[in-house]
Write a protein that holds these residues in place. Structure first.
Motif, PDB file in Angstrom:
ATOM      1  N   THR A 142       0.828  -1.205   0.000  1.00 26.20           N
ATOM      2  CA  THR A 142       0.000   0.000   0.000  1.00 26.20           C
ATOM      3  C   THR A 142       0.863   1.256   0.000  1.00 26.20           C
ATOM      4  O   THR A 142       0.697   2.136  -0.844  1.00 26.20           O
ATOM      5  N   VAL A 143       1.788   1.329   0.947  1.00 27.67           N
ATOM      6  CA  VAL A 143       2.630   2.522   1.056  1.00 27.67           C
ATOM      7  C   VAL A 143       3.492   2.695  -0.193  1.00 27.67           C
ATOM      8  O   VAL A 143       3.640   3.805  -0.706  1.00 27.67           O
ATOM      9  N   SER A 144       4.033   1.615  -0.693  1.00 29.95           N
ATOM     10  CA  SER A 144       4.888   1.691  -1.875  1.00 29.95           C
ATOM     11  C   SER A 144       4.133   2.151  -3.116  1.00 29.95           C
ATOM     12  O   SER A 144       4.738   2.658  -4.065  1.00 29.95           O
ATOM     13  N   SER A 145       2.828   2.002  -3.121  1.00 30.41           N
ATOM     14  CA  SER A 145       2.033   2.419  -4.281  1.00 30.41           C
ATOM     15  C   SER A 145       1.818   3.930  -4.342  1.00 30.41           C
ATOM     16  O   SER A 145       1.420   4.455  -5.373  1.00 30.41           O
ATOM     17  N   PHE A 146       2.084   4.639  -3.262  1.00 30.43           N
ATOM     18  CA  PHE A 146       1.912   6.094  -3.243  1.00 30.43           C
ATOM     19  C   PHE A 146       3.171   6.759  -3.775  1.00 30.43           C
ATOM     20  O   PHE A 146       4.231   6.677  -3.165  1.00 30.43           O
ATOM     21  N   GLU A 147       3.042   7.468  -4.903  1.00 32.49           N
ATOM     22  CA  GLU A 147       4.226   8.097  -5.497  1.00 32.49           C
ATOM     23  C   GLU A 147       4.792   9.212  -4.631  1.00 32.49           C
ATOM     24  O   GLU A 147       5.974   9.556  -4.753  1.00 32.49           O
ATOM     25  N   GLU A 148       4.003   9.755  -3.728  1.00 33.76           N
ATOM     26  CA  GLU A 148       4.484  10.825  -2.849  1.00 33.76           C
ATOM     27  C   GLU A 148       5.506  10.312  -1.829  1.00 33.76           C
ATOM     28  O   GLU A 148       6.285  11.086  -1.283  1.00 33.76           O
ATOM     29  N   VAL A 149       5.484   9.015  -1.557  1.00 34.00           N
ATOM     30  CA  VAL A 149       6.415   8.425  -0.592  1.00 34.00           C
ATOM     31  C   VAL A 149       7.739   8.174  -1.303  1.00 34.00           C
ATOM     32  O   VAL A 149       7.833   7.335  -2.185  1.00 34.00           O
ATOM     33  N   THR A 150       8.766   8.915  -0.886  1.00 31.24           N
ATOM     34  CA  THR A 150      10.072   8.765  -1.519  1.00 31.24           C
ATOM     35  C   THR A 150      11.014   7.885  -0.704  1.00 31.24           C
ATOM     36  O   THR A 150      12.003   7.384  -1.236  1.00 31.24           O
ATOM     37  N   GLU A 151      10.729   7.702   0.589  1.00 32.40           N
ATOM     38  CA  GLU A 151      11.501   6.795   1.433  1.00 32.40           C
ATOM     39  C   GLU A 151      10.551   6.149   2.428  1.00 32.40           C
ATOM     40  O   GLU A 151       9.578   6.760   2.849  1.00 32.40           O
ATOM     41  N   PHE A 152      10.862   4.901   2.823  1.00 33.24           N
ATOM     42  CA  PHE A 152       9.962   4.108   3.661  1.00 33.24           C
ATOM     43  C   PHE A 152      10.812   3.141   4.473  1.00 33.24           C
ATOM     44  O   PHE A 152      11.543   2.334   3.906  1.00 33.24           O
ATOM     45  N   TYR A 153      10.740   3.269   5.818  1.00 30.60           N
ATOM     46  CA  TYR A 153      11.573   2.470   6.700  1.00 30.60           C
ATOM     47  C   TYR A 153      10.746   1.800   7.789  1.00 30.60           C
ATOM     48  O   TYR A 153       9.797   2.388   8.289  1.00 30.60           O
ATOM     49  N   ARG A 154      11.158   0.590   8.172  1.00 32.09           N
ATOM     50  CA  ARG A 154      10.648  -0.064   9.382  1.00 32.09           C
ATOM     51  C   ARG A 154      11.655   0.242  10.475  1.00 32.09           C
ATOM     52  O   ARG A 154      12.861   0.143  10.266  1.00 32.09           O
ATOM     53  N   LEU A 155      11.167   0.628  11.651  1.00 31.96           N
ATOM     54  CA  LEU A 155      12.037   1.120  12.717  1.00 31.96           C
ATOM     55  C   LEU A 155      12.011   0.235  13.951  1.00 31.96           C
ATOM     56  O   LEU A 155      11.049  -0.486  14.197  1.00 31.96           O
ATOM     57  N   ALA A 156      13.046   0.371  14.742  1.00 31.42           N
ATOM     58  CA  ALA A 156      13.056  -0.113  16.120  1.00 31.42           C
ATOM     59  C   ALA A 156      12.866   1.149  16.968  1.00 31.42           C
ATOM     60  O   ALA A 156      13.411   2.198  16.650  1.00 31.42           O
ATOM     61  N   GLY A 157      12.081   1.058  18.011  1.00 35.29           N
ATOM     62  CA  GLY A 157      11.872   2.229  18.844  1.00 35.29           C
ATOM     63  C   GLY A 157      10.409   2.557  18.999  1.00 35.29           C
ATOM     64  O   GLY A 157       9.543   1.694  18.828  1.00 35.29           O
ATOM     65  N   GLU A 158      10.126   3.816  19.278  1.00 32.83           N
ATOM     66  CA  GLU A 158       8.760   4.236  19.589  1.00 32.83           C
ATOM     67  C   GLU A 158       7.806   4.103  18.405  1.00 32.83           C
ATOM     68  O   GLU A 158       6.673   3.673  18.552  1.00 32.83           O
ATOM     69  N   SER A 159       8.261   4.486  17.233  1.00 29.54           N
ATOM     70  CA  SER A 159       7.432   4.352  16.030  1.00 29.54           C
ATOM     71  C   SER A 159       7.797   3.064  15.311  1.00 29.54           C
ATOM     72  O   SER A 159       8.925   2.577  15.408  1.00 29.54           O
ATOM     73  N   ASP A 160       6.836   2.526  14.576  1.00 33.94           N
ATOM     74  CA  ASP A 160       7.074   1.294  13.826  1.00 33.94           C
ATOM     75  C   ASP A 160       7.616   1.549  12.423  1.00 33.94           C
ATOM     76  O   ASP A 160       8.403   0.761  11.900  1.00 33.94           O
ATOM     77  N   TYR A 161       7.172   2.647  11.798  1.00 30.09           N
ATOM     78  CA  TYR A 161       7.553   2.963  10.419  1.00 30.09           C
ATOM     79  C   TYR A 161       7.774   4.452  10.281  1.00 30.09           C
ATOM     80  O   TYR A 161       7.166   5.261  10.991  1.00 30.09           O
ATOM     81  N   LEU A 162       8.626   4.815   9.325  1.00 33.28           N
ATOM     82  CA  LEU A 162       8.861   6.219   9.005  1.00 33.28           C
ATOM     83  C   LEU A 162       8.783   6.382   7.495  1.00 33.28           C
ATOM     84  O   LEU A 162       9.419   5.620   6.758  1.00 33.28           O
ATOM     85  N   LEU A 163       8.023   7.363   7.063  1.00 30.27           N
ATOM     86  CA  LEU A 163       7.891   7.682   5.645  1.00 30.27           C
ATOM     87  C   LEU A 163       8.429   9.081   5.400  1.00 30.27           C
ATOM     88  O   LEU A 163       8.246   9.970   6.229  1.00 30.27           O
ATOM     89  N   LYS A 164       9.056   9.261   4.261  1.00 29.77           N
ATOM     90  CA  LYS A 164       9.375  10.602   3.785  1.00 29.77           C
ATOM     91  C   LYS A 164       8.438  10.852   2.618  1.00 29.77           C
ATOM     92  O   LYS A 164       8.422  10.084   1.645  1.00 29.77           O
ATOM     93  N   VAL A 165       7.641  11.895   2.739  1.00 25.31           N
ATOM     94  CA  VAL A 165       6.609  12.204   1.756  1.00 25.31           C
ATOM     95  C   VAL A 165       6.922  13.571   1.152  1.00 25.31           C
ATOM     96  O   VAL A 165       7.176  14.531   1.881  1.00 25.31           O
ATOM     97  N   VAL A 166       6.899  13.673  -0.171  1.00 25.62           N
ATOM     98  CA  VAL A 166       7.169  14.930  -0.864  1.00 25.62           C
ATOM     99  C   VAL A 166       5.930  15.315  -1.659  1.00 25.62           C
ATOM    100  O   VAL A 166       5.456  14.532  -2.493  1.00 25.62           O
ATOM    101  N   VAL A 167       5.411  16.513  -1.368  1.00 25.78           N
ATOM    102  CA  VAL A 167       4.172  16.990  -1.976  1.00 25.78           C
ATOM    103  C   VAL A 167       4.286  18.484  -2.288  1.00 25.78           C
ATOM    104  O   VAL A 167       5.189  19.157  -1.787  1.00 25.78           O
ATOM    105  N   PRO A 168       3.349  19.017  -3.075  1.00 24.27           N
ATOM    106  CA  PRO A 168       3.388  20.450  -3.384  1.00 24.27           C
ATOM    107  C   PRO A 168       3.146  21.348  -2.166  1.00 24.27           C
ATOM    108  O   PRO A 168       3.783  22.388  -2.028  1.00 24.27           O
ATOM    109  N   ASP A 169       2.200  20.935  -1.301  1.00 26.89           N
ATOM    110  CA  ASP A 169       1.807  21.819  -0.206  1.00 26.89           C
ATOM    111  C   ASP A 169       1.057  21.025   0.862  1.00 26.89           C
ATOM    112  O   ASP A 169       0.863  19.814   0.732  1.00 26.89           O
ATOM    113  N   ILE A 170       0.614  21.715   1.902  1.00 25.86           N
ATOM    114  CA  ILE A 170      -0.075  21.048   3.007  1.00 25.86           C
ATOM    115  C   ILE A 170      -1.396  20.433   2.553  1.00 25.86           C
ATOM    116  O   ILE A 170      -1.760  19.339   2.999  1.00 25.86           O
ATOM    117  N   ALA A 171      -2.106  21.091   1.669  1.00 28.32           N
ATOM    118  CA  ALA A 171      -3.365  20.528   1.165  1.00 28.32           C
ATOM    119  C   ALA A 171      -3.116  19.195   0.446  1.00 28.32           C
ATOM    120  O   ALA A 171      -3.887  18.242   0.599  1.00 28.32           O
TER     121      ALA A 171
END
Length: 150
Positions: free
Chosen positions: A85-114
């Protein structure tokens, strides 16, 4: 991998558009041995691909969001569905599984907040998540794709 291979990789990280002749000159080889080494690095999976780096803001993609995700689901089936699912979103440029408080981290690149809000709504509609926290980058201070080669 020896020092010459590292030189080749360092040069290609800086400029993947170098011709084999230019690359060979920079690393102190003749073109044929240089070409062979590049082919070996590709075959060995060290050199995954050569790409062009684009300027996001120049293309109207000036908002970078780091998205921390928590989930209650930890089965292989859920992870597979989530990764697809996450990999299908073109806005996601990086996607990691983490150890620690959060389970996953995404880097998302978009035009604006909307546009990020629209992405967020599509994400939470696509798969069940426990918590989604977003941090908007205010300024890019350092960005590189170059790995430290020692």
């Amino acid at each position: 991998m020896d020092a010459t291979d590292r030189k080749i990789l360092a040069e290609l990280q800086r400029d993947a558009s170098l011709s084999n002749t230019e690359l060979a000159a920079r690393v102190g080889l003749s073109p044929t041995p240089c070409w062979r080494r590049v082919k070996q690095l590709e075959a060995g999976g060290v050199l995954r691909r050569r790409v062009a780096l684009l300027d996001g803001p120049a293309l109207g993609l000036g908002t970078t969001v780091f998205v921390a995700i928590k989930t209650r689901h930890h089965t292989a089936e859920w992870l597979d569905a989530f990764a697809r699912t996450v990999s299908s979103f073109e806005e996601v440029t990086e996607f990691y599984r983490l150890a620690g408080e959060s389970d996953y981290l995404l880097k998302v690149v978009v035009p604006d907040i909307a546009a990020y809000d629209a992405f967020y709504k599509r994400l939470i509609a696509a798969i069940e998540l426990s918590d989604v926290s977003s941090a908007f980058a205010m300024e890019e201070i350092k960005y590189t794709t170059e790995l430290p080669l020692g």
